[in-house]
Design a protein around this motif. Structure first.
Motif, PDB file in Angstrom:
ATOM      1  N   THR A   1      26.704  36.081  66.052  1.00  0.00           N
ATOM      2  CA  THR A   1      27.054  36.321  67.456  1.00  0.00           C
ATOM      3  C   THR A   1      28.172  35.404  67.922  1.00  0.00           C
ATOM      4  N   LYS A   2      28.074  34.126  67.615  1.00  0.00           N
ATOM      5  CA  LYS A   2      29.119  33.188  68.035  1.00  0.00           C
ATOM      6  C   LYS A   2      30.383  33.360  67.209  1.00  0.00           C
ATOM      7  N   LEU A   3      30.224  33.602  65.933  1.00  0.00           N
ATOM      8  CA  LEU A   3      31.383  33.685  65.044  1.00  0.00           C
ATOM      9  C   LEU A   3      32.201  34.944  65.310  1.00  0.00           C
ATOM     10  N   ALA A   4      31.544  36.034  65.625  1.00  0.00           N
ATOM     11  CA  ALA A   4      32.227  37.300  65.877  1.00  0.00           C
ATOM     12  C   ALA A   4      32.122  37.668  67.354  1.00  0.00           C
ATOM     13  N   GLY A   5      32.420  36.728  68.214  1.00  0.00           N
ATOM     14  CA  GLY A   5      32.270  36.929  69.651  1.00  0.00           C
ATOM     15  C   GLY A   5      33.225  37.939  70.242  1.00  0.00           C
ATOM     16  N   THR A   6      34.456  37.958  69.777  1.00  0.00           N
ATOM     17  CA  THR A   6      35.432  38.911  70.308  1.00  0.00           C
ATOM     18  C   THR A   6      35.704  39.992  69.275  1.00  0.00           C
ATOM     19  N   ALA A   7      36.333  41.055  69.730  1.00  0.00           N
ATOM     20  CA  ALA A   7      36.624  42.170  68.820  1.00  0.00           C
ATOM     21  C   ALA A   7      37.594  41.757  67.720  1.00  0.00           C
ATOM     22  N   ALA A   8      38.561  40.916  68.060  1.00  0.00           N
ATOM     23  CA  ALA A   8      39.541  40.484  67.068  1.00  0.00           C
ATOM     24  C   ALA A   8      38.886  39.626  65.987  1.00  0.00           C
ATOM     25  N   ARG A   9      38.034  38.715  66.402  1.00  0.00           N
ATOM     26  CA  ARG A   9      37.358  37.867  65.425  1.00  0.00           C
ATOM     27  C   ARG A   9      36.373  38.665  64.582  1.00  0.00           C
ATOM     28  N   ALA A  10      35.692  39.612  65.194  1.00  0.00           N
ATOM     29  CA  ALA A  10      34.751  40.455  64.447  1.00  0.00           C
ATOM     30  C   ALA A  10      35.496  41.287  63.413  1.00  0.00           C
ATOM     31  N   GLY A  11      36.654  41.800  63.782  1.00  0.00           N
ATOM     32  CA  GLY A  11      37.459  42.580  62.851  1.00  0.00           C
ATOM     33  C   GLY A  11      37.923  41.764  61.666  1.00  0.00           C
ATOM     34  N   ARG A  12      38.381  40.550  61.935  1.00  0.00           N
ATOM     35  CA  ARG A  12      38.824  39.670  60.851  1.00  0.00           C
ATOM     36  C   ARG A  12      37.666  39.276  59.945  1.00  0.00           C
ATOM     37  N   LEU A  13      36.512  39.036  60.553  1.00  0.00           N
ATOM     38  CA  LEU A  13      35.343  38.651  59.773  1.00  0.00           C
ATOM     39  C   LEU A  13      34.887  39.785  58.865  1.00  0.00           C
ATOM     40  N   ILE A  14      34.842  40.989  59.381  1.00  0.00           N
ATOM     41  CA  ILE A  14      34.448  42.150  58.579  1.00  0.00           C
ATOM     42  C   ILE A  14      35.461  42.402  57.478  1.00  0.00           C
ATOM     43  N   HIS A  15      36.732  42.314  57.824  1.00  0.00           N
ATOM     44  CA  HIS A  15      37.794  42.536  56.837  1.00  0.00           C
ATOM     45  C   HIS A  15      37.711  41.501  55.711  1.00  0.00           C
ATOM     46  N   MET A  16      37.483  40.244  56.064  1.00  0.00           N
ATOM     47  CA  MET A  16      37.402  39.194  55.055  1.00  0.00           C
ATOM     48  C   MET A  16      36.162  39.366  54.179  1.00  0.00           C
ATOM     49  N   ALA A  17      35.045  39.750  54.778  1.00  0.00           N
ATOM     50  CA  ALA A  17      33.826  39.957  53.990  1.00  0.00           C
ATOM     51  C   ALA A  17      34.005  41.094  52.997  1.00  0.00           C
ATOM     52  N   VAL A  18      34.680  42.141  53.418  1.00  0.00           N
ATOM     53  CA  VAL A  18      34.931  43.274  52.514  1.00  0.00           C
ATOM     54  C   VAL A  18      35.866  42.857  51.380  1.00  0.00           C
ATOM     55  N   LYS A  19      36.898  42.070  51.689  1.00  0.00           N
ATOM     56  CA  LYS A  19      37.806  41.606  50.642  1.00  0.00           C
ATOM     57  C   LYS A  19      37.089  40.697  49.648  1.00  0.00           C
ATOM     58  N   LEU A  20      36.212  39.837  50.146  1.00  0.00           N
ATOM     59  CA  LEU A  20      35.452  38.972  49.252  1.00  0.00           C
ATOM     60  C   LEU A  20      34.494  39.784  48.389  1.00  0.00           C
ATOM     61  N   MET A  21      33.956  40.837  48.954  1.00  0.00           N
ATOM     62  CA  MET A  21      33.027  41.674  48.203  1.00  0.00           C
ATOM     63  C   MET A  21      33.742  42.449  47.097  1.00  0.00           C
ATOM     64  N   GLN A  22      34.993  42.747  47.284  1.00  0.00           N
ATOM     65  CA  GLN A  22      35.756  43.485  46.288  1.00  0.00           C
ATOM     66  C   GLN A  22      36.222  42.606  45.138  1.00  0.00           C
ATOM     67  N   ASP A  23      36.281  41.310  45.350  1.00  0.00           N
ATOM     68  CA  ASP A  23      36.705  40.374  44.308  1.00  0.00           C
ATOM     69  C   ASP A  23      35.517  40.073  43.404  1.00  0.00           C
ATOM     70  N   LYS A  24      35.702  40.187  42.103  1.00  0.00           N
ATOM     71  CA  LYS A  24      34.568  40.009  41.184  1.00  0.00           C
ATOM     72  C   LYS A  24      34.047  38.587  41.174  1.00  0.00           C
ATOM     73  N   ASP A  25      34.878  37.609  41.500  1.00  0.00           N
ATOM     74  CA  ASP A  25      34.447  36.217  41.469  1.00  0.00           C
ATOM     75  C   ASP A  25      33.701  35.799  42.735  1.00  0.00           C
ATOM     76  N   THR A  26      33.946  36.471  43.853  1.00  0.00           N
ATOM     77  CA  THR A  26      33.319  36.098  45.127  1.00  0.00           C
ATOM     78  C   THR A  26      32.417  37.206  45.659  1.00  0.00           C
ATOM     79  N   ARG A  27      32.062  38.133  44.812  1.00  0.00           N
ATOM     80  CA  ARG A  27      31.278  39.299  45.243  1.00  0.00           C
ATOM     81  C   ARG A  27      29.945  38.903  45.871  1.00  0.00           C
ATOM     82  N   HIS A  28      29.291  37.919  45.305  1.00  0.00           N
ATOM     83  CA  HIS A  28      27.984  37.490  45.820  1.00  0.00           C
ATOM     84  C   HIS A  28      28.091  37.031  47.278  1.00  0.00           C
TER      85      HIS A  28
END
Length: 80
Positions: free
Chosen positions: A25-52
């Motif tokens: 809730t605090k980390l993704a308080g605004t739409a811009a921050r939530a978008g960046r957080l989701i985008h970064m989580a998806v990119k990390l999930m696609q990388d085989k070394d940081t998938r976990h």
């Protein structure tokens, strides 16, 4: 964006610990921050070394009580 595996793993681990301690809730308080957080989580999930770490972040976002509002604010309707 680093080419070094250890740097990517360390950054992913730190971001996950920040999400756990601070909360979605605090980390993704605004739409811009939530978008960046989701985008970064998806990119990390696609990388085989940081998938976990990416999967853990996505699970935290998906189990959050306001996930629909976060997704509607941060992701376009076409992508949803």
């Amino acid at each position: 964006r680093s080419r070094h595996v250890q740097v990517r793993k360390c950054a992913a681990k730190l971001l996950l610990s920040l999400m756990e301690k601070t909360g979605v809730t605090k980390l993704a308080g605004t739409a811009a921050r939530a978008g960046r957080l989701i985008h970064m989580a998806v990119k990390l999930m696609q990388d085989k070394d940081t998938r976990h770490y990416g999967c853990e972040m996505i699970q935290m976002l998906m189990t959050h009580q306001k996930r629909n509002r976060l997704l509607e604010q941060s992701v376009s309707t076409r992508d949803l």
